[in-house]
Scaffold this motif. Structure first.
Motif, PDB file in Angstrom:
ATOM      1  N   ARG A   1     -31.490  10.007  72.399  1.00  0.00           N
ATOM      2  CA  ARG A   1     -32.575  10.801  72.576  1.00  0.00           C
ATOM      3  C   ARG A   1     -32.159  12.115  73.038  1.00  0.00           C
ATOM      4  N   ASN A   2     -31.518  12.426  74.367  1.00  0.00           N
ATOM      5  CA  ASN A   2     -30.796  13.544  74.674  1.00  0.00           C
ATOM      6  C   ASN A   2     -30.037  14.283  73.795  1.00  0.00           C
ATOM      7  N   PHE A   3     -29.203  13.678  73.183  1.00  0.00           N
ATOM      8  CA  PHE A   3     -28.447  14.338  71.974  1.00  0.00           C
ATOM      9  C   PHE A   3     -29.292  15.143  70.872  1.00  0.00           C
ATOM     10  N   VAL A   4     -30.170  14.339  70.604  1.00  0.00           N
ATOM     11  CA  VAL A   4     -31.042  15.033  69.482  1.00  0.00           C
ATOM     12  C   VAL A   4     -31.972  16.038  70.090  1.00  0.00           C
ATOM     13  N   LYS A   5     -32.160  16.042  71.385  1.00  0.00           N
ATOM     14  CA  LYS A   5     -32.982  17.285  72.130  1.00  0.00           C
ATOM     15  C   LYS A   5     -31.877  18.373  71.988  1.00  0.00           C
ATOM     16  N   VAL A   6     -30.661  18.230  72.466  1.00  0.00           N
ATOM     17  CA  VAL A   6     -29.616  19.401  72.397  1.00  0.00           C
ATOM     18  C   VAL A   6     -29.660  19.929  71.156  1.00  0.00           C
ATOM     19  N   LEU A   7     -29.502  18.924  70.017  1.00  0.00           N
ATOM     20  CA  LEU A   7     -28.987  19.205  68.562  1.00  0.00           C
ATOM     21  C   LEU A   7     -30.438  20.111  68.331  1.00  0.00           C
ATOM     22  N   ASN A   8     -31.713  19.778  68.550  1.00  0.00           N
ATOM     23  CA  ASN A   8     -32.748  20.586  68.090  1.00  0.00           C
ATOM     24  C   ASN A   8     -32.854  21.902  68.851  1.00  0.00           C
ATOM     25  N   ALA A   9     -32.483  22.034  69.991  1.00  0.00           N
ATOM     26  CA  ALA A   9     -32.319  23.336  70.625  1.00  0.00           C
ATOM     27  C   ALA A   9     -31.219  23.969  70.088  1.00  0.00           C
ATOM     28  N   TYR A  10     -30.134  23.436  69.750  1.00  0.00           N
ATOM     29  CA  TYR A  10     -28.932  24.153  68.737  1.00  0.00           C
ATOM     30  C   TYR A  10     -29.538  24.696  67.294  1.00  0.00           C
ATOM     31  N   SER A  11     -30.218  23.912  66.930  1.00  0.00           N
ATOM     32  CA  SER A  11     -31.024  24.143  65.770  1.00  0.00           C
ATOM     33  C   SER A  11     -31.825  25.353  65.540  1.00  0.00           C
ATOM     34  N   LYS A  12     -32.546  25.363  66.393  1.00  0.00           N
ATOM     35  CA  LYS A  12     -33.278  26.579  66.823  1.00  0.00           C
ATOM     36  C   LYS A  12     -32.581  27.795  66.989  1.00  0.00           C
ATOM     37  N   PHE A  13     -31.474  27.739  67.759  1.00  0.00           N
ATOM     38  CA  PHE A  13     -30.617  29.077  68.087  1.00  0.00           C
ATOM     39  C   PHE A  13     -30.090  29.260  66.816  1.00  0.00           C
ATOM     40  N   LEU A  14     -29.618  28.431  65.720  1.00  0.00           N
ATOM     41  CA  LEU A  14     -29.167  28.793  64.297  1.00  0.00           C
ATOM     42  C   LEU A  14     -30.110  29.220  63.600  1.00  0.00           C
ATOM     43  N   ASP A  15     -31.485  28.963  63.901  1.00  0.00           N
ATOM     44  CA  ASP A  15     -32.638  29.475  63.009  1.00  0.00           C
ATOM     45  C   ASP A  15     -32.626  30.985  63.414  1.00  0.00           C
ATOM     46  N   VAL A  16     -32.677  31.282  64.642  1.00  0.00           N
ATOM     47  CA  VAL A  16     -32.706  32.760  65.116  1.00  0.00           C
ATOM     48  C   VAL A  16     -31.456  33.527  64.512  1.00  0.00           C
ATOM     49  N   LEU A  17     -30.140  32.867  64.455  1.00  0.00           N
ATOM     50  CA  LEU A  17     -29.273  33.325  63.929  1.00  0.00           C
ATOM     51  C   LEU A  17     -29.124  33.718  62.473  1.00  0.00           C
ATOM     52  N   THR A  18     -29.643  32.786  61.769  1.00  0.00           N
ATOM     53  CA  THR A  18     -29.809  32.825  60.474  1.00  0.00           C
ATOM     54  C   THR A  18     -30.846  33.929  60.082  1.00  0.00           C
ATOM     55  N   LYS A  19     -32.043  34.050  60.710  1.00  0.00           N
ATOM     56  CA  LYS A  19     -32.872  35.247  60.659  1.00  0.00           C
ATOM     57  C   LYS A  19     -32.200  36.408  60.837  1.00  0.00           C
ATOM     58  N   ILE A  20     -31.404  36.731  61.718  1.00  0.00           N
ATOM     59  CA  ILE A  20     -30.768  37.890  62.062  1.00  0.00           C
ATOM     60  C   ILE A  20     -29.614  38.405  61.050  1.00  0.00           C
ATOM     61  N   LEU A  21     -29.031  36.859  60.538  1.00  0.00           N
ATOM     62  CA  LEU A  21     -27.814  37.346  59.447  1.00  0.00           C
ATOM     63  C   LEU A  21     -28.504  37.747  58.196  1.00  0.00           C
ATOM     64  N   ARG A  22     -29.549  37.035  57.754  1.00  0.00           N
ATOM     65  CA  ARG A  22     -30.272  37.389  56.537  1.00  0.00           C
ATOM     66  C   ARG A  22     -30.740  38.938  56.608  1.00  0.00           C
ATOM     67  N   ALA A  23     -31.391  39.468  57.670  1.00  0.00           N
ATOM     68  CA  ALA A  23     -31.869  40.605  57.823  1.00  0.00           C
ATOM     69  C   ALA A  23     -30.587  41.610  57.499  1.00  0.00           C
ATOM     70  N   ILE A  24     -29.425  41.053  58.082  1.00  0.00           N
ATOM     71  CA  ILE A  24     -28.253  42.027  58.103  1.00  0.00           C
ATOM     72  C   ILE A  24     -27.827  42.013  56.425  1.00  0.00           C
ATOM     73  N   LEU A  25     -27.999  40.781  55.895  1.00  0.00           N
ATOM     74  CA  LEU A  25     -27.439  40.792  54.703  1.00  0.00           C
ATOM     75  C   LEU A  25     -28.288  41.451  53.693  1.00  0.00           C
ATOM     76  N   ILE A  26     -29.361  41.483  53.930  1.00  0.00           N
ATOM     77  CA  ILE A  26     -30.423  42.200  53.033  1.00  0.00           C
ATOM     78  C   ILE A  26     -30.173  43.799  53.238  1.00  0.00           C
ATOM     79  N   ILE A  27     -30.129  44.072  54.407  1.00  0.00           N
ATOM     80  CA  ILE A  27     -29.355  45.522  54.457  1.00  0.00           C
ATOM     81  C   ILE A  27     -28.110  46.007  53.808  1.00  0.00           C
ATOM     82  N   LEU A  28     -27.335  44.964  54.105  1.00  0.00           N
ATOM     83  CA  LEU A  28     -25.929  45.287  53.214  1.00  0.00           C
ATOM     84  C   LEU A  28     -25.934  45.294  51.728  1.00  0.00           C
TER      85      LEU A  28
END
Length: 182
Positions: A1-28
Protein backbone atom coordinates in the motif's frame (compact mmCIF):
# COMPACT_ATOMS: atom_id res chain seq x y z
CA UNK A 1 0.00 0.00 0.00
CA UNK A 2 2.71 2.51 0.93
CA UNK A 3 4.64 1.56 -2.20
CA UNK A 4 1.61 2.35 -4.36
CA UNK A 5 1.19 5.72 -2.59
CA UNK A 6 4.83 6.56 -3.32
CA UNK A 7 4.35 5.38 -6.91
CA UNK A 8 1.27 7.60 -7.28
CA UNK A 9 3.16 10.61 -5.91
CA UNK A 10 6.04 9.89 -8.29
CA UNK A 11 3.59 9.52 -11.18
CA UNK A 12 2.06 12.90 -10.35
CA UNK A 13 5.56 14.41 -10.44
CA UNK A 14 6.08 12.82 -13.86
CA UNK A 15 2.70 14.18 -15.00
CA UNK A 16 3.96 17.70 -14.25
CA UNK A 17 7.28 16.95 -15.96
CA UNK A 18 5.40 15.62 -18.98
CA UNK A 19 3.34 18.81 -19.26
CA UNK A 20 6.50 20.93 -19.08
CA UNK A 21 8.30 18.78 -21.64
CA UNK A 22 5.32 18.84 -24.01
CA UNK A 23 5.19 22.63 -23.82
CA UNK A 24 8.92 22.81 -24.57
CA UNK A 25 8.55 20.33 -27.43
CA UNK A 26 5.68 22.33 -28.93
CA UNK A 27 7.83 25.45 -28.85
CA UNK A 28 10.79 23.59 -30.37
CA UNK A 29 8.68 22.07 -33.14
CA UNK A 30 7.05 25.41 -33.93
CA UNK A 31 10.44 27.11 -34.06
CA UNK A 32 11.76 24.42 -36.41
CA UNK A 33 8.81 24.96 -38.76
CA UNK A 34 9.19 28.75 -38.69
CA UNK A 35 12.95 28.58 -39.28
CA UNK A 36 12.57 26.17 -42.20
CA UNK A 37 9.78 28.23 -43.79
CA UNK A 38 11.96 31.31 -43.41
CA UNK A 39 14.87 29.51 -45.06
CA UNK A 40 12.70 28.24 -47.93
CA UNK A 41 11.44 31.76 -48.58
CA UNK A 42 14.99 33.12 -48.48
CA UNK A 43 16.29 30.39 -50.76
CA UNK A 44 13.58 30.24 -53.43
CA UNK A 45 12.25 33.78 -53.45
CA UNK A 46 15.37 35.81 -52.65
CA UNK A 47 18.06 33.30 -53.75
CA UNK A 48 19.79 33.81 -50.41
CA UNK A 49 19.70 30.64 -48.30
CA UNK A 50 20.69 30.99 -44.66
CA UNK A 51 23.14 28.21 -43.67
CA UNK A 52 22.51 28.83 -39.97
CA UNK A 53 18.86 27.85 -40.44
CA UNK A 54 19.61 24.26 -41.38
CA UNK A 55 22.16 23.88 -38.62
CA UNK A 56 19.84 25.35 -36.00
CA UNK A 57 16.99 23.11 -37.14
CA UNK A 58 19.25 20.09 -36.80
CA UNK A 59 20.22 21.05 -33.25
CA UNK A 60 16.61 21.73 -32.28
CA UNK A 61 15.61 18.31 -33.63
CA UNK A 62 18.34 16.65 -31.54
CA UNK A 63 16.99 18.32 -28.41
CA UNK A 64 13.42 17.41 -29.39
CA UNK A 65 14.29 13.75 -29.78
CA UNK A 66 16.15 13.57 -26.50
CA UNK A 67 13.42 15.41 -24.57
CA UNK A 68 10.68 13.28 -26.13
CA UNK A 69 12.25 9.89 -25.32
CA UNK A 70 10.79 9.68 -21.83
CA UNK A 71 7.30 10.73 -22.88
CA UNK A 72 7.30 8.13 -25.65
CA UNK A 73 8.48 5.43 -23.24
CA UNK A 74 5.87 6.27 -20.63
CA UNK A 75 3.03 6.10 -23.15
CA UNK A 76 4.58 3.04 -24.87
CA UNK A 77 4.69 4.96 -28.15
CA UNK A 78 8.07 3.83 -29.44
CA UNK A 79 8.12 1.82 -32.61
CA UNK A 80 8.44 -1.78 -31.59
CA UNK A 81 7.84 -5.30 -32.72
CA UNK A 82 5.63 -6.62 -29.97
CA UNK A 83 3.72 -9.49 -31.51
CA UNK A 84 5.70 -12.04 -29.43
CA UNK A 85 5.19 -10.22 -26.14
CA UNK A 86 1.46 -10.05 -26.81
CA UNK A 87 1.42 -13.86 -26.81
CA UNK A 88 2.55 -13.95 -23.16
CA UNK A 89 0.26 -13.73 -20.18
CA UNK A 90 -0.13 -10.25 -18.66
CA UNK A 91 1.94 -11.20 -15.61
CA UNK A 92 4.89 -12.25 -17.77
CA UNK A 93 4.52 -9.10 -19.89
CA UNK A 94 4.79 -7.00 -16.71
CA UNK A 95 7.96 -8.79 -15.69
CA UNK A 96 9.46 -8.42 -19.18
CA UNK A 97 8.61 -4.70 -19.28
CA UNK A 98 10.27 -4.20 -15.88
CA UNK A 99 13.39 -6.06 -17.00
CA UNK A 100 13.61 -4.07 -20.25
CA UNK A 101 13.26 -0.85 -18.29
CA UNK A 102 16.15 -1.89 -16.05
CA UNK A 103 18.19 -2.55 -19.20
CA UNK A 104 17.12 0.88 -20.50
CA UNK A 105 18.34 2.53 -17.30
CA UNK A 106 21.71 0.80 -17.52
CA UNK A 107 22.16 1.74 -21.18
CA UNK A 108 21.09 5.34 -20.62
CA UNK A 109 23.36 5.69 -17.58
CA UNK A 110 26.31 4.51 -19.68
CA UNK A 111 25.23 6.79 -22.52
CA UNK A 112 24.97 9.75 -20.12
CA UNK A 113 28.37 8.98 -18.62
CA UNK A 114 30.08 8.90 -22.00
CA UNK A 115 28.21 11.93 -23.29
CA UNK A 116 29.29 13.96 -20.24
CA UNK A 117 32.82 12.70 -20.77
CA UNK A 118 32.61 13.79 -24.41
CA UNK A 119 31.28 17.20 -23.37
CA UNK A 120 34.02 17.76 -20.82
CA UNK A 121 37.00 16.42 -22.76
CA UNK A 122 36.34 16.75 -26.47
CA UNK A 123 33.50 19.13 -27.27
CA UNK A 124 35.60 22.23 -27.82
CA UNK A 125 34.63 22.85 -31.44
CA UNK A 126 32.36 25.73 -32.30
CA UNK A 127 29.30 25.58 -34.46
CA UNK A 128 30.02 26.46 -38.08
CA UNK A 129 27.32 29.11 -38.40
CA UNK A 130 26.03 29.76 -34.86
CA UNK A 131 27.72 31.35 -31.84
CA UNK A 132 27.63 28.16 -29.75
CA UNK A 133 29.96 25.28 -28.97
CA UNK A 134 29.32 21.61 -29.53
CA UNK A 135 29.36 21.19 -25.76
CA UNK A 136 26.04 23.04 -25.63
CA UNK A 137 24.57 20.77 -28.28
CA UNK A 138 25.88 17.61 -26.63
CA UNK A 139 24.14 18.68 -23.42
CA UNK A 140 20.97 17.23 -24.93
CA UNK A 141 22.29 13.69 -24.45
CA UNK A 142 22.74 13.56 -20.65
CA UNK A 143 19.55 15.59 -20.15
CA UNK A 144 17.54 13.23 -22.34
CA UNK A 145 19.16 10.23 -20.65
CA UNK A 146 18.21 11.53 -17.21
CA UNK A 147 14.63 12.15 -18.31
CA UNK A 148 14.32 8.66 -19.78
CA UNK A 149 15.74 7.17 -16.57
CA UNK A 150 13.12 9.03 -14.52
CA UNK A 151 10.32 7.64 -16.66
CA UNK A 152 11.86 4.16 -16.69
CA UNK A 153 11.80 4.06 -12.88
CA UNK A 154 8.04 4.57 -12.99
CA UNK A 155 7.66 1.89 -15.66
CA UNK A 156 9.61 -0.58 -13.51
CA UNK A 157 7.57 0.20 -10.41
CA UNK A 158 4.21 -0.01 -12.20
CA UNK A 159 5.11 -3.28 -13.86
CA UNK A 160 6.40 -4.84 -10.64
CA UNK A 161 3.13 -3.91 -8.94
CA UNK A 162 1.31 -5.32 -11.96
CA UNK A 163 3.36 -8.51 -11.75
CA UNK A 164 2.45 -8.88 -8.07
CA UNK A 165 -1.22 -8.38 -8.93
CA UNK A 166 -1.49 -10.99 -11.68
CA UNK A 167 -0.60 -8.73 -14.59
CA UNK A 168 -2.99 -5.87 -13.85
CA UNK A 169 -1.10 -2.59 -13.96
CA UNK A 170 -2.00 -0.03 -11.31
CA UNK A 171 -3.85 3.02 -12.54
CA UNK A 172 -1.92 6.20 -12.99
CA UNK A 173 -3.30 9.01 -10.83
CA UNK A 174 -6.31 10.62 -12.48
CA UNK A 175 -6.76 7.82 -15.01
CA UNK A 176 -8.89 4.74 -15.27
CA UNK A 177 -7.61 1.52 -13.74
CA UNK A 178 -4.62 0.21 -15.65
CA UNK A 179 -4.70 3.14 -18.08
CA UNK A 180 -1.57 4.63 -19.54
CA UNK A 181 -0.38 8.19 -19.52
CA UNK A 182 -1.66 10.50 -22.21
Amino acid sequence: RNFVKVLNAYSKFLDVLTKILRAILIILLASMVIIMIYNVICRYIFSDAKPWAEELTLYISIFSIMLGLGIASRSDSHLQVDFLTRLYKPKVRCLMAAIWSVVTIVIMAIFAYYSVSLMVNHATARSVTLPITMREIYMAFPIGSAILILYSIEIIARNLVGFAHGGELPALPGREKGGDAE
